[in-house]
Design a protein around this motif. Structure first.
Motif, short mmCIF file in Angstrom:
data_model
loop_
_atom_site.label_atom_id
_atom_site.label_comp_id
_atom_site.label_asym_id
_atom_site.label_seq_id
_atom_site.Cartn_x
_atom_site.Cartn_y
_atom_site.Cartn_z
N UNK A 1 -6.81 7.41 15.51
CA UNK A 1 -5.78 6.75 14.72
C UNK A 1 -5.67 7.44 13.37
N UNK A 2 -4.46 7.78 12.97
CA UNK A 2 -4.19 8.30 11.63
C UNK A 2 -3.64 7.15 10.80
N UNK A 3 -4.25 6.89 9.66
CA UNK A 3 -3.73 5.89 8.72
C UNK A 3 -3.17 6.63 7.50
N UNK A 4 -1.92 6.35 7.17
CA UNK A 4 -1.25 6.98 6.04
C UNK A 4 -0.90 5.89 5.04
N UNK A 5 -1.31 6.08 3.79
CA UNK A 5 -1.04 5.12 2.72
C UNK A 5 -0.07 5.74 1.73
N UNK A 6 1.01 5.02 1.44
CA UNK A 6 2.04 5.47 0.51
C UNK A 6 1.85 4.73 -0.81
N UNK A 7 1.51 5.48 -1.87
CA UNK A 7 1.25 4.90 -3.18
C UNK A 7 2.36 5.31 -4.14
N UNK A 8 2.91 4.36 -4.87
CA UNK A 8 3.98 4.65 -5.82
C UNK A 8 3.49 5.65 -6.87
N UNK A 9 4.31 6.66 -7.22
CA UNK A 9 3.90 7.66 -8.21
C UNK A 9 4.08 7.20 -9.65
N UNK A 10 4.46 5.95 -9.85
CA UNK A 10 4.60 5.39 -11.20
C UNK A 10 3.70 4.17 -11.30
N UNK A 11 3.36 3.79 -12.53
CA UNK A 11 2.45 2.68 -12.74
C UNK A 11 3.19 1.34 -12.65
N UNK A 12 2.92 0.60 -11.60
CA UNK A 12 3.49 -0.73 -11.39
C UNK A 12 2.42 -1.62 -10.77
N UNK A 13 2.55 -2.93 -10.90
CA UNK A 13 1.64 -3.81 -10.17
C UNK A 13 1.82 -3.61 -8.67
N UNK A 14 0.72 -3.64 -7.92
CA UNK A 14 0.77 -3.51 -6.47
C UNK A 14 1.42 -2.18 -6.08
N UNK A 15 0.74 -1.09 -6.37
CA UNK A 15 1.32 0.24 -6.23
C UNK A 15 1.44 0.72 -4.79
N UNK A 16 0.73 0.11 -3.86
CA UNK A 16 0.83 0.54 -2.47
C UNK A 16 2.17 0.10 -1.90
N UNK A 17 3.00 1.07 -1.56
CA UNK A 17 4.34 0.77 -1.05
C UNK A 17 4.35 0.59 0.46
N UNK A 18 3.36 1.08 1.13
CA UNK A 18 3.36 0.92 2.58
C UNK A 18 2.19 1.63 3.23
N UNK A 19 1.96 1.28 4.49
CA UNK A 19 0.96 1.95 5.32
C UNK A 19 1.54 2.16 6.70
N UNK A 20 1.08 3.23 7.33
CA UNK A 20 1.49 3.51 8.70
C UNK A 20 0.26 3.89 9.51
N UNK A 21 0.24 3.47 10.77
CA UNK A 21 -0.85 3.80 11.68
C UNK A 21 -0.25 4.47 12.91
#
Length: 225
Positions: free
Chosen positions: A38-58
């Protein structure tokens, strides 16, 4: 962590990993396609905001080494989409000198199942849809563009509050969260700390950066008026 990854026209994921990695060793000793991964990909916002993780894919499927004639084709595809110096310039560069052991190994994940949980919601994705998907032309520039909008045009982003109607409130801060060919997503945070996202769609998807500039100018103009 793979050095690079890409997707073939058939929807397989090609990974370039160290020959000493656990994935490479496991794939080298597996029989045919009996190694599941399983590949897990985490998308993190490139700017500083609360809750920076924008998404995950498996992406789940079967992992095998790339062998034979496929090595040249997959190496060229990786080098085209994710250049990594001279590593993929020659087939010999995939082998460590004098040792006979691979310094790098290309692995193929034959995808059987995909799950995505992002700003649009959680859903399963058909592997055929992955194979048919076209890369977003904005994606390679998204991080730089969001950081520029946030640092140099924060006032213009804040003016988008005027397009929110009843959701607008005094004292809200606005940070650009995501940008793609179809529109801009902004995270608004109120004085009390509560936040919400608003999506501003372009009249039509943009095809390149020039089209994106026109779309952004039109969006800011609408907010100003």
């Amino acid at each position: 962590m793979p050095v690079a990854r890409t997707v073939t026209p058939d929807g397989d994921v090609i990974l370039l990993v160290s020959g000493e990695s656990a994935a490479a060793r496991a794939a080298a000793h597996a029989q045919d396609d009996d190694l599941t991964a399983v590949i897990e990909i985490t998308d993190v916002a490139p700017v500083s905001v609360p809750h920076r993780i924008r998404g995950r894919a498996w992406l789940a499927g079967w992992l095998t080494p790339v062998r034979g004639d496929d090595r040249g084709t997959c190496a060229a595809l990786l080098a085209e989409r994710h250049p990594v110096g001279e590593l993929l310039g020659l087939g010999e560069s995939l082998d460590a000198p004098h040792t006979g052991r691979p310094a790098w190994m290309m692995l193929r994940l034959e995808v059987g199942e995909i799950t995505v949980d992002d700003l649009w919601g959680a859903e399963h994705v058909d592997p055929d849809d992955l194979a048919a998907a076209e890369p977003d032309p904005v994606s390679p520039h998204e991080a730089e563009l969001l950081q520029h909008l946030h640092s140099a045009h924060g006032d213009r982003i804040g003016e988008l509050c005027g397009l929110l109607g009843d959701r607008a409130a005094r004292g809200m801060t606005a940070v650009p969260l995501a940008l793609d060919r179809a529109g801009l997503r902004v995270r608004f945070t109120g004085a009390a700390g509560g936040s919400f996202d608003a999506r501003f769609d372009f009249p039509e998807p943009v095809a390149d950066i020039c089209g994106l500039r026109r779309a952004m100018r039109a969006l800011f103009s609408a907010a100003a008026h």
